[in-house]
Design an enzyme around this catalytic site. Structure first.
Site, PDB file in Angstrom:
ATOM      1  N   SER A  95       0.796  -1.225   0.000  1.00 56.22           N
ATOM      2  CA  SER A  95       0.000   0.000   0.000  1.00 56.22           C
ATOM      3  C   SER A  95       0.835   1.285   0.000  1.00 56.22           C
ATOM      4  CB  SER A  95      -0.950  -0.051   1.191  1.00 56.22           C
ATOM      5  OG  SER A  95      -1.887   0.978   1.087  1.00 56.22           O
ATOM      6  N   HIS A  96       0.762   2.028   1.104  1.00 56.88           N
ATOM      7  CA  HIS A  96       1.428   3.327   1.170  1.00 56.88           C
ATOM      8  C   HIS A  96       2.876   3.220   1.642  1.00 56.88           C
ATOM      9  CE1 HIS A  96      -0.420   2.144   4.884  1.00 56.88           C
ATOM     10  NE2 HIS A  96       0.496   2.840   5.506  1.00 56.88           N
ATOM     11  N   ASP A 144      -2.539   6.544  -3.029  1.00 52.34           N
ATOM     12  CA  ASP A 144      -1.405   5.772  -2.517  1.00 52.34           C
ATOM     13  C   ASP A 144      -0.984   4.715  -3.534  1.00 52.34           C
ATOM     14  OD1 ASP A 144      -3.470   3.958  -2.194  1.00 52.34           O
ATOM     15  OD2 ASP A 144      -2.745   3.210  -0.271  1.00 52.34           O
ATOM     16  N   ASP A 153      -1.328   1.545  -4.003  1.00 53.28           N
ATOM     17  CA  ASP A 153      -2.268   0.567  -4.559  1.00 53.28           C
ATOM     18  C   ASP A 153      -3.625   1.190  -4.896  1.00 53.28           C
ATOM     19  OD1 ASP A 153      -2.746   0.863  -1.786  1.00 53.28           O
ATOM     20  OD2 ASP A 153      -3.738  -1.080  -1.678  1.00 53.28           O
ATOM     21  N   ASP A 183      -6.037   2.720  -3.209  1.00 54.04           N
ATOM     22  CA  ASP A 183      -7.258   2.703  -2.407  1.00 54.04           C
ATOM     23  C   ASP A 183      -7.407   3.951  -1.531  1.00 54.04           C
ATOM     24  OD1 ASP A 183      -5.196   1.888  -0.777  1.00 54.04           O
ATOM     25  OD2 ASP A 183      -6.235   0.126   0.039  1.00 54.04           O
ATOM     26  N   ARG A 184      -6.313   4.707  -1.350  1.00 58.46           N
ATOM     27  CA  ARG A 184      -6.412   5.925  -0.530  1.00 58.46           C
ATOM     28  C   ARG A 184      -6.526   7.166  -1.400  1.00 58.46           C
ATOM     29  NH1 ARG A 184      -2.557   5.708   4.698  1.00 58.46           N
ATOM     30  NH2 ARG A 184      -3.030   3.566   5.303  1.00 58.46           N
ATOM     31  N   LYS A 229     -11.662   0.178   0.057  1.00 61.11           N
ATOM     32  CA  LYS A 229     -11.734   1.618  -0.116  1.00 61.11           C
ATOM     33  C   LYS A 229     -11.256   1.943  -1.520  1.00 61.11           C
ATOM     34  CE  LYS A 229      -7.388   2.287   2.475  1.00 61.11           C
ATOM     35  NZ  LYS A 229      -7.155   1.145   3.388  1.00 61.11           N
TER      36      LYS A 229
HETATM   37  C1  VG1 Z   1      -3.406   1.927   8.437  1.00 62.35           C
HETATM   38  C2  VG1 Z   1      -4.595   2.844   8.652  1.00 62.35           C
HETATM   39  C3  VG1 Z   1      -5.880   2.078   8.451  1.00 62.35           C
HETATM   40  C4  VG1 Z   1      -5.893   1.453   7.062  1.00 62.35           C
HETATM   41  C5  VG1 Z   1      -4.660   0.571   6.894  1.00 62.35           C
HETATM   42  C6  VG1 Z   1      -4.549  -0.004   5.506  1.00 62.35           C
HETATM   43  O1  VG1 Z   1      -3.411   0.910   9.408  1.00 62.35           O
HETATM   44  O2  VG1 Z   1      -4.549   3.414   9.933  1.00 62.35           O
HETATM   45  O3  VG1 Z   1      -6.967   2.944   8.644  1.00 62.35           O
HETATM   46  O4  VG1 Z   1      -7.048   0.680   6.872  1.00 62.35           O
HETATM   47  O5  VG1 Z   1      -3.492   1.339   7.136  1.00 62.35           O
HETATM   48  O6  VG1 Z   1      -4.486   0.995   4.546  1.00 62.35           O
HETATM   49  P1  VG1 Z   1      -2.466   0.967  10.725  1.00 62.35           P
HETATM   50  O7  VG1 Z   1      -2.677  -0.318  11.419  1.00 62.35           O
HETATM   51  O8  VG1 Z   1      -1.068   1.194  10.235  1.00 62.35           O
HETATM   52  O9  VG1 Z   1      -2.941   2.156  11.501  1.00 62.35           O
HETATM   53  V1  VG1 Z   1      -3.731   0.697   3.051  1.00 62.35           V
HETATM   54  O10 VG1 Z   1      -4.048   1.882   2.035  1.00 62.35           O
HETATM   55  O11 VG1 Z   1      -2.584  -0.204   3.543  1.00 62.35           O
HETATM   56  O12 VG1 Z   1      -4.417  -0.658   2.445  1.00 62.35           O
HETATM   57 CO    CO Z   2      -3.530   1.401   0.130  1.00 64.98          CO
END
Ligand code: VG1
Ligand code: CO
Length: 566
Positions: A121-122, A292, A294, A296-297, A393
């Site tokens: 992801s990010h 981000d 992937d 989704d953000r 998302k």
């Molecule tokens: C973070 C965010 C959470 C989100 C998750 C995955 O998790 O706080 O709200 O759903 O990332 O997002 P954490 O446990 O680091 O707080 V992504 O765009 O990875 O799929």
């Molecule tokens: Co993501």
């Protein structure tokens, strides 16, 4: 077809103790996957083994990734293992690319039993960055905790995995490839699909594309700037926003997916998307957004870089939900937000008499509510916004949702936001991230804090900073009981709630790959219209002071400021 059937082998392996999926899949440094023997194979086999053989045999699964370093190498292995594990058909995005929301969409459309998403992801990518693997179930959403826990348990005792080592797929050419395997009646099929097509088609049925086209390229069109942050969403932005909705080609930047995201954090917030924020400042653009890795953000900005906090974003979409044709047809069943997300959405839910659900952090908790028909729109403070059109998302969906609101109301982003605050009051909100702190220090801090807030005498206690006093109304470690299946998720964050509705929340991140990340969230409601245009950092400074004092965060971690402030 290959000439002679491909060999199916069962090879021995030894388990690893650290393959428990976090908030969103298994994330580790790339070198862990590359250098620890069978690290990838073990986890993938654990996923397949977690699925009942009768369900798996002959089934369809979807595979795609955000294009980060190790993506294609991993895909080749996963294809070999899928074939050997009895999967009948794999649908894969061209060149191994597919955004997370697109995978969710394709799982649903292809009646797959699930999908494997290769993304961290990010988190940064490249040889020194992170790699990640997520498993989504048949509804298109992230596997619930019962499933990830089963995968983890299998990974702890795994002794062998199945693989067709000679099988090679061509990921570049759209179309079908079939392979004969020994001991199999039916051939194994791989279908390479255009990464954007199904997803774009879905959006066409959700939004009014003609109205959006008018907004972006009609006579009085607005100027937008979209930053794909070198992630997988680039081709989607190009195809949908530029080619189809007529936004000029130079309105979309960083649209070629890079294995290392150009050396950046593909994380759409004010710190890591600062280039976009800067380019918005001179007022050339009316609307800006970043995504981000992937896809989704999303981060939404208005003219001059006016920042829409994600907690407000979902509330604004809720308040204007019928600007989106999909909801005119489907109706609105419920709203939901993750616990640390501000209560801005709650105010809209109350006013519209629509049920609101508060879930733990992570998108997986929304899926059950959607499948049961309880939930239409939801969001997280972490730049996640989405609806029941899929089970992830969806960054681009959020952008089109905002553009639909602008097109209908003929107002600027800032006007929409300020009017919203005037109507519903404003939830001032901030999040402090302390990244890569010492794990032991972080865990100890959380334990100590939990002790402090669990003390009976804590409720009622007053905290005074400067001229303001806050009295504790309630404090706990958030626990969620799923209203659909009754499953319970504990230890989801420490909450301190004050009499005036303000909240202080502490959580440890479940997506990092080294050290611990402490997140501190502050939410405070203001309904005096003369006080809705203040700087959140000033407005929330007293609550921050209380939070830092109570937790001793700086003393315990040796940090004196957060890495990221949102
Ligand atoms: C973070 C965010 C959470 C989100 C998750 C995955 O998790 O706080 O709200 O759903 O990332 O997002 P954490 O446990 O680091 O707080 V992504 O765009 O990875 O799929
Ligand atoms: Co993501």
């Amino acid at each position: 077809m290959e000439d002679s059937p491909l060999q199916v082998l069962t090879l021995p392996t030894a388990p690893y103790p650290d393959q428990r999926p976090g908030t969103s899949g298994l994330r580790k440094k790339v070198f862990v996957f590359q250098t620890k023997r069978n690290y990838l194979h073990n986890f993938i086999q654990s996923i397949f083994s977690s699925i009942d053989l009768r369900v798996r045999q002959g089934s369809t699964m979807v595979l795609g990734g955000d294009g980060r370093y190790f993506n294609t190498a991993a895909i080749q292995v996963i294809v070999q293992m899928a074939a050997a594990n009895g999967v009948g058909r794999l649908v894969i995005g061209q060149n191994g690319l597919m955004s997370t929301p697109a995978v969710s969409c394709v799982i649903r459309k292809s009646k797959a039993i699930g999908g494997i998403l290769l993304t961290a992801s990010h988190n940064p990518g490249g040889p020194d960055g992170d790699f990640g693997i997520k498993f989504n179930i048949a509804n298109g959403g992230p596997a619930p905790e019962a499933v990830t826990e089963k995968i983890f348990q299998i990974s702890r005792t795994i002794e062998e995995f199945a693989i067709c080592p000679e099988l090679r797929v061509d990921l570049n050419t759209v179309g079908k490839q079939t392979f004969d395997l020994e001991n199999k009646f039916k051939p194994f099929t791989v279908e390479i699909v255009d990464s954007v097509e199904s997803y774009a088609n879905m959006l066409r049925n959700i939004f009014d594309f003609a109205a959006l086209k008018e907004l972006l390229s009609g006579e009085n069109h607005i100027q937008i700037r979209l930053d794909a942050m070198n992630g997988v969403v680039g081709p989607y932005v190009k195809k949908i926003l530029c080619e189809e909705l007529g936004s000029p080609a130079n309105s979309a930047i960083n649209c070629v997916p890079q294995e290392d995201f150009g050396g950046q954090h593909p994380d759409p917030n004010l710190t890591y998307a600062s280039d976009l924020v800067e380019s918005m400042k001179n007022g050339q653009y009316d609307f800006g957004a970043a995504f981000d890795g992937d896809g989704d953000r999303n981060m939404i900005l208005g003219k001059h870089g006016f920042f829409v906090s994600p907690s407000d974003s979902v509330a604004v979409i809720a308040a204007n939900i019928f600007c989106i044709p999909y909801f005119q047809h489907m109706g609105v069943r419920g709203f939901a937000r993750s616990m640390p997300t501000s209560a801005a959405l709650d105010n809209v839910a109350r006013a519209t008499k629509i049920q609101l659900y508060e879930t733990p952090t992570g998108w997986k908790f929304f899926g059950n509510l959607m499948d049961a028909g309880h939930l239409s729109l939801c969001g997280e403070e972490s730049f996640g916004t989405g609806s029941d059109h899929i089970r992830e998302k969806d960054g681009l969906w959020a952008v089109l949702a905002w553009l639909s609101i602008l097109a209908t109301n003929k107002k600027s982003v800032e006007e929409v936001m300020v009017e919203h605050w005037k109507t519903y009051g404003r939830n001032y909100y901030t999040r402090y991230d302390y990244e890569e702190v010492d794990i032991d220090a972080a865990v100890e801090m959380m334990l100590e804090l939990e002790m402090i807030i669990s003390d009976k005498a804590f409720v009622g206690q007053m905290f005074t900073v400067g001229e303001r006093t806050f009295q504790v109304e309630r404090a706990d470690n958030f626990e969620y009981s799923d209203p659909v299946d009754g499953s319970i998720s504990r230890n989801q964050g420490l909450r301190i709630m004050f009499k005036d509705g303000s909240r202080i929340i502490f959580r440890l991140s479940g997506t990092g790959s080294s050290g611990a990340t402490i997140r501190l969230y502050i939410d405070s409601y203001e309904n005096d219209v003369n006080k809705i245009l203040q700087d959140p950092q000033v407005k929330l400074s007293e609550l921050v002071t209380i939070a830092l004092k109570l937790s001793q965060l700086h003393e315990r971690t040796g940090r004196n400021s957060p890495t990221v402030i949102t």
